[in-house]
Design an enzyme around this catalytic site. Structure first.
Site, PDB file in Angstrom:
ATOM      1  CE  LYS A 225       5.968 -24.979  42.208  1.00  0.00           C
ATOM      2  NZ  LYS A 225       5.889 -25.449  43.436  1.00  0.00           N
ATOM      3  NE  ARG A 259      12.568 -27.713  43.886  1.00  0.00           N
ATOM      4  CZ  ARG A 259      12.005 -27.839  42.685  1.00  0.00           C
ATOM      5  NH1 ARG A 259      11.238 -26.706  42.185  1.00  0.00           N
ATOM      6  NH2 ARG A 259      12.297 -28.749  41.788  1.00  0.00           N
TER       7      ARG A 259
HETATM    8  N1  HH2 Z   1       8.015 -27.841  43.145  1.00  0.00           N
HETATM    9  C1  HH2 Z   1       8.300 -28.348  42.122  1.00  0.00           C
HETATM   10  C2  HH2 Z   1       9.030 -29.611  42.448  1.00  0.00           C
HETATM   11  N2  HH2 Z   1       9.664 -30.109  43.401  1.00  0.00           N
HETATM   12  N3  HH2 Z   1       9.943 -29.451  45.828  1.00  0.00           N
HETATM   13  C3  HH2 Z   1       9.410 -28.801  46.600  1.00  0.00           C
HETATM   14  N4  HH2 Z   1      10.178 -28.958  48.018  1.00  0.00           N
HETATM   15  N5  HH2 Z   1       8.755 -27.613  46.741  1.00  0.00           N
HETATM   16  C4  HH2 Z   1       8.204 -27.549  45.493  1.00  0.00           C
HETATM   17  O1  HH2 Z   1       7.738 -26.223  45.451  1.00  0.00           O
HETATM   18  C5  HH2 Z   1       8.475 -28.091  44.458  1.00  0.00           C
HETATM   19  C6  HH2 Z   1       9.534 -29.299  44.526  1.00  0.00           C
HETATM   20  C7  HH2 Z   1       7.853 -28.353  40.678  1.00  0.00           C
HETATM   21  O2  HH2 Z   1       8.814 -27.443  40.125  1.00  0.00           O
HETATM   22  P1  HH2 Z   1       9.545 -28.211  39.046  1.00  0.00           P
HETATM   23  O3  HH2 Z   1      10.763 -28.954  39.339  1.00  0.00           O
HETATM   24  O4  HH2 Z   1      10.504 -26.953  38.310  1.00  0.00           O
HETATM   25  O5  HH2 Z   1       8.535 -28.726  37.745  1.00  0.00           O
HETATM   26  P2  HH2 Z   1       8.465 -30.112  37.487  1.00  0.00           P
HETATM   27  O6  HH2 Z   1       7.958 -30.787  38.479  1.00  0.00           O
HETATM   28  O7  HH2 Z   1       7.446 -29.795  36.327  1.00  0.00           O
HETATM   29  O8  HH2 Z   1       9.748 -30.675  37.023  1.00  0.00           O
END
Ligand code: HH2
Length: 288
Positions: A225, A259
């Site tokens: 991030k 995660r």
């Molecule tokens: N971060 C993201 C998405 N979902 N859920 C939880 N519980 N905690 C987090 O920190 C979190 C989450 C963002 O990461 P990612 O899914 O890789 O990215 P994107 O939202 O661009 O798909």
């Protein structure tokens, strides 16, 4: 500590890894994006082979500034992949903010609902209350389209901890047992670098403000991030080493589930860290 998680029960006596699978064209880490069902399933299998203890499948990016997808589009992306992944031997989590999607996913037999909006929608609470799924309750200030414009808190640790506590009470009032709950301060969701660092440094306090004596498990998602970029000066593709540093620091402060996009590397880092930390707790003064 154990987590009731649909068909599974997860022993949280050691840190667990949640592998990220994004069925999107626009998630912030290119290595997590899969729009083709076959490629998504192959990636899920690889994450499990690398040591993922659970999988988190999302079909809408929540990166800062991301545009929402329709409920129908979200489900069209999720359904074929969830159908295929149900047979795999790890709990399946769905990352969604929509009550209708939660219902459909639970009907399909998923084990966990991860709501980055923290189940603020009363329809979301109703959708999940009577299931046996684990619930990840995340704090987000605002929504992805606007959340990074001007995040401001009087005391970020107090506010996020108390906000999570209110969500815990609302879910328990709806009949959810605490053994199904996981809490997440939401790194990067409406927070600047100093907010994210304050939350990570005071993770145990966030947990006790939110859950008091109940000691609910904490989940942290910081993999690749912006905070890692801000601390290292690196682009998303070059943030693995920084993410591993953050993962270990989060576990040292009580995170039960990480995660992550990079399961194999995080697993190795944790194996070495735990072998040392389990013998000499990090809180003990260094007498060497
Ligand atoms: N971060 C993201 C998405 N979902 N859920 C939880 N519980 N905690 C987090 O920190 C979190 C989450 C963002 O990461 P990612 O899914 O890789 O990215 P994107 O939202 O661009 O798909």
């Amino acid at each position: 500590m154990r987590l009731r998680c649909g068909r599974f029960e997860l022993d949280l006596g050691r840190p667990r890894l949640m592998g990220v699978l994004n069925l999107t064209p626009d998630s912030f880490h290119a290595g997590s994006r899969h729009l083709q069902t076959d490629a998504a399933i192959a990636h899920a299998r690889q994450l499990i082979a690398e040591g993922a203890d659970l999988l988190d499948v999302g079909a809408e990016s929540t990166r800062p500034g991301a545009q929402p997808v329709s409920a129908e589009q979200e489900w069209q992306r999720l359904a074929p992949v969830l159908e295929a992944l149900r047979a795999l031997p790890v709990p399946l989590s769905v990352d969604t903010r929509r009550a209708a999607t939660m219902r459909r996913a639970l009907d399909l037999g998923v084990d966990m609902i991860n709501d980055v909006a923290g189940f603020v929608d009363p329809a979301a609470v109703t959708a999940v209350a009577d299931s046996s799924a684990a619930l990840c309750v995340m704090h987000m200030a605002g929504d992805p389209a606007t959340m990074q414009r001007a995040p401001a808190y009087r005391d970020v640790v107090d506010e996020v901890g108390n906000w999570l506590g209110a969500r815990v009470r609302a879910l328990m009032d709806a009949g959810v047992q605490p053994a199904r709950l996981v809490l997440d301060p939401g790194i990067g969701f409406g927070k600047r670098l100093d907010h994210n660092l304050a939350l990570l440094r005071a993770l145990r306090r966030v947990g006790s403000l939110a859950a008091g004596e109940q000691r609910l498990p904490l989940l942290i998602g910081l993999s690749r991030k912006t905070l890692v970029g801000e601390l290292t000066g690196r682009e998303v593709a070059q943030r693995l080493a920084g993410s591993l540093g953050g993962a270990l620091a989060a576990v040292a402060r009580g995170a039960a589930i990480l995660r992550v996009h990079d399961v194999a590397a995080t697993r190795d880092a944790l194996a070495v860290w735990s072998a040392i930390a389990d013998e000499v707790p990090l809180t003990e003064p260094d007498t060497a």
